[in-house]
Design a protein around this motif. Structure first.
Motif, PDB file in Angstrom:
ATOM      1  N   PHE A 200      45.724  24.359  36.654  1.00  0.00           N
ATOM      2  CA  PHE A 200      44.300  24.699  36.677  1.00  0.00           C
ATOM      3  C   PHE A 200      44.144  26.213  36.538  1.00  0.00           C
ATOM      4  N   ASP A 201      45.102  26.934  37.064  1.00  0.00           N
ATOM      5  CA  ASP A 201      45.107  28.404  36.968  1.00  0.00           C
ATOM      6  C   ASP A 201      44.987  28.857  35.511  1.00  0.00           C
ATOM      7  N   LYS A 202      45.793  28.276  34.651  1.00  0.00           N
ATOM      8  CA  LYS A 202      45.776  28.644  33.228  1.00  0.00           C
ATOM      9  C   LYS A 202      44.397  28.341  32.625  1.00  0.00           C
ATOM     10  N   TYR A 203      43.828  27.214  33.009  1.00  0.00           N
ATOM     11  CA  TYR A 203      42.510  26.809  32.502  1.00  0.00           C
ATOM     12  C   TYR A 203      41.400  27.755  32.969  1.00  0.00           C
ATOM     13  N   ILE A 204      41.334  28.013  34.271  1.00  0.00           N
ATOM     14  CA  ILE A 204      40.191  28.757  34.817  1.00  0.00           C
ATOM     15  C   ILE A 204      40.253  30.237  34.447  1.00  0.00           C
ATOM     16  N   TRP A 205      41.450  30.795  34.400  1.00  0.00           N
ATOM     17  CA  TRP A 205      41.582  32.228  34.076  1.00  0.00           C
ATOM     18  C   TRP A 205      41.399  32.518  32.589  1.00  0.00           C
ATOM     19  N   GLN A 206      41.336  31.481  31.758  1.00  0.00           N
ATOM     20  CA  GLN A 206      41.095  31.719  30.331  1.00  0.00           C
ATOM     21  C   GLN A 206      39.727  32.376  30.114  1.00  0.00           C
ATOM     22  N   PHE A 207      38.801  32.154  31.044  1.00  0.00           N
ATOM     23  CA  PHE A 207      37.446  32.692  30.876  1.00  0.00           C
ATOM     24  C   PHE A 207      37.405  34.221  31.003  1.00  0.00           C
ATOM     25  N   THR A 208      38.402  34.777  31.670  1.00  0.00           N
ATOM     26  CA  THR A 208      38.501  36.244  31.768  1.00  0.00           C
ATOM     27  C   THR A 208      39.723  36.752  30.999  1.00  0.00           C
ATOM     28  N   LYS A 209      40.240  35.896  30.124  1.00  0.00           N
ATOM     29  CA  LYS A 209      41.433  36.234  29.322  1.00  0.00           C
ATOM     30  C   LYS A 209      42.610  36.631  30.213  1.00  0.00           C
ATOM     31  N   GLY A 210      42.680  36.003  31.382  1.00  0.00           N
ATOM     32  CA  GLY A 210      43.790  36.242  32.297  1.00  0.00           C
ATOM     33  C   GLY A 210      43.733  37.557  33.045  1.00  0.00           C
ATOM     34  N   GLN A 211      42.633  38.288  32.899  1.00  0.00           N
ATOM     35  CA  GLN A 211      42.489  39.597  33.534  1.00  0.00           C
ATOM     36  C   GLN A 211      41.352  39.602  34.554  1.00  0.00           C
ATOM     37  N   VAL A 212      41.488  40.447  35.558  1.00  0.00           N
ATOM     38  CA  VAL A 212      40.406  40.652  36.522  1.00  0.00           C
ATOM     39  C   VAL A 212      39.338  41.526  35.853  1.00  0.00           C
ATOM     40  N   ILE A 213      38.094  41.107  35.948  1.00  0.00           N
ATOM     41  CA  ILE A 213      36.991  41.941  35.463  1.00  0.00           C
ATOM     42  C   ILE A 213      36.711  42.975  36.547  1.00  0.00           C
ATOM     43  N   GLN A 214      36.939  44.241  36.232  1.00  0.00           N
ATOM     44  CA  GLN A 214      36.774  45.319  37.208  1.00  0.00           C
ATOM     45  C   GLN A 214      35.385  45.939  37.061  1.00  0.00           C
ATOM     46  N   ASN A 215      34.509  45.597  37.962  1.00  0.00           N
ATOM     47  CA  ASN A 215      33.177  46.210  37.955  1.00  0.00           C
ATOM     48  C   ASN A 215      33.205  47.491  38.781  1.00  0.00           C
ATOM     49  N   THR A 216      32.189  48.323  38.592  1.00  0.00           N
ATOM     50  CA  THR A 216      32.122  49.598  39.319  1.00  0.00           C
ATOM     51  C   THR A 216      30.727  49.768  39.917  1.00  0.00           C
ATOM     52  N   PHE A 217      30.310  48.782  40.677  1.00  0.00           N
ATOM     53  CA  PHE A 217      28.992  48.846  41.295  1.00  0.00           C
ATOM     54  C   PHE A 217      29.010  49.807  42.478  1.00  0.00           C
ATOM     55  N   GLN A 218      27.975  50.633  42.549  1.00  0.00           N
ATOM     56  CA  GLN A 218      27.841  51.600  43.637  1.00  0.00           C
ATOM     57  C   GLN A 218      27.143  50.978  44.847  1.00  0.00           C
ATOM     58  N   ASP A 219      26.307  49.975  44.572  1.00  0.00           N
ATOM     59  CA  ASP A 219      25.456  49.400  45.613  1.00  0.00           C
ATOM     60  C   ASP A 219      25.451  47.877  45.480  1.00  0.00           C
ATOM     61  N   ASP A 220      25.405  47.188  46.614  1.00  0.00           N
ATOM     62  CA  ASP A 220      25.380  45.718  46.621  1.00  0.00           C
ATOM     63  C   ASP A 220      24.241  45.153  45.771  1.00  0.00           C
TER      64      ASP A 220
END
Length: 192
Positions: free
Chosen positions: A115-135
């Motif tokens: 399932f790991d291979k399936y679900i992580w395909q949506f982010t191409k296997g990478q963590v999407i690193q956001n840079t939010f300053q505020d919640d």
């Protein structure tokens, strides 16, 4: 860790802080844990995550340790037992969805190898690193959660709207939404 700066949402509850500090945003690649969060996020729909965290151990006991094979084989007797269990969210639609999702999860595991291979395909296997300053900047959905939701529904999953998918991505570390001033931001940024 009380004096460390955290994401605002985790303040006010020790359970929330523990979850924030140890789990939220940590990239998960273990199928069993990914399945657990799939079930819990579906039950969370329309409720607070703190409600789910407070009932997590009761869910674990009621749903056989989140064993997908066992859940996939639940029949009406087990459904009735779950509907009587005051420790969990007693919602027939969500219970039925958990059973259906377990069956689809097992099918996906066979098809993709994990399932790991399936679900992580949506982010191409990478963590999407956001840079939010505020919640307040953190979205409830994204283009990725929209695409994930659409595909999961197509593949047969239930209770997988875009908002649930985005929360799932946050919980399983597919996206790092710790605000940049949070002490966990850098720690989660360094994980993959």
């Amino acid at each position: 860790m009380a004096n460390k700066e955290r994401c605002v949402w985790s303040n006010g509850s020790e359970l929330y802080q523990q979850y924030h500090d140890a789990e939220w945003g940590v990239p998960l690649h273990d199928d069993d844990k990914l399945f657990e969060f799939l079930i819990l996020e579906a039950f969370q729909a329309g409720l607070s995550w703190l409600t789910i965290l407070n009932k997590r151990e009761a869910f674990r006991a009621a749903f056989d340790g989140f064993d997908a094979v066992k859940i996939a084989n639940y029949g009406e007797d087990k459904i009735q037992q779950l509907l009587q269990n005051k420790g969990i969210i007693r919602n027939r639609l969500k219970i039925n969805a958990a059973i259906k999702n377990a069956r689809v999860f097992l099918k996906i595991q066979k098809q993709y190898g994990s399932f790991d291979k399936y679900i992580w395909q949506f982010t191409k296997g990478q963590v999407i690193q956001n840079t939010f300053q505020d919640d307040k900047e953190i979205p409830a959905t994204s283009n990725v959660s929209d695409a994930m939701s659409k595909q999961l529904k197509k593949d047969g999953f239930s209770f997988v709207g875009s908002t649930i998918c985005y929360a799932y991505m946050q919980a399983t570390g597919m996206v790092n939404d710790h605000v940049t001033r949070c002490f966990r931001y850098k720690e989660c940024t360094e994980m993959q």
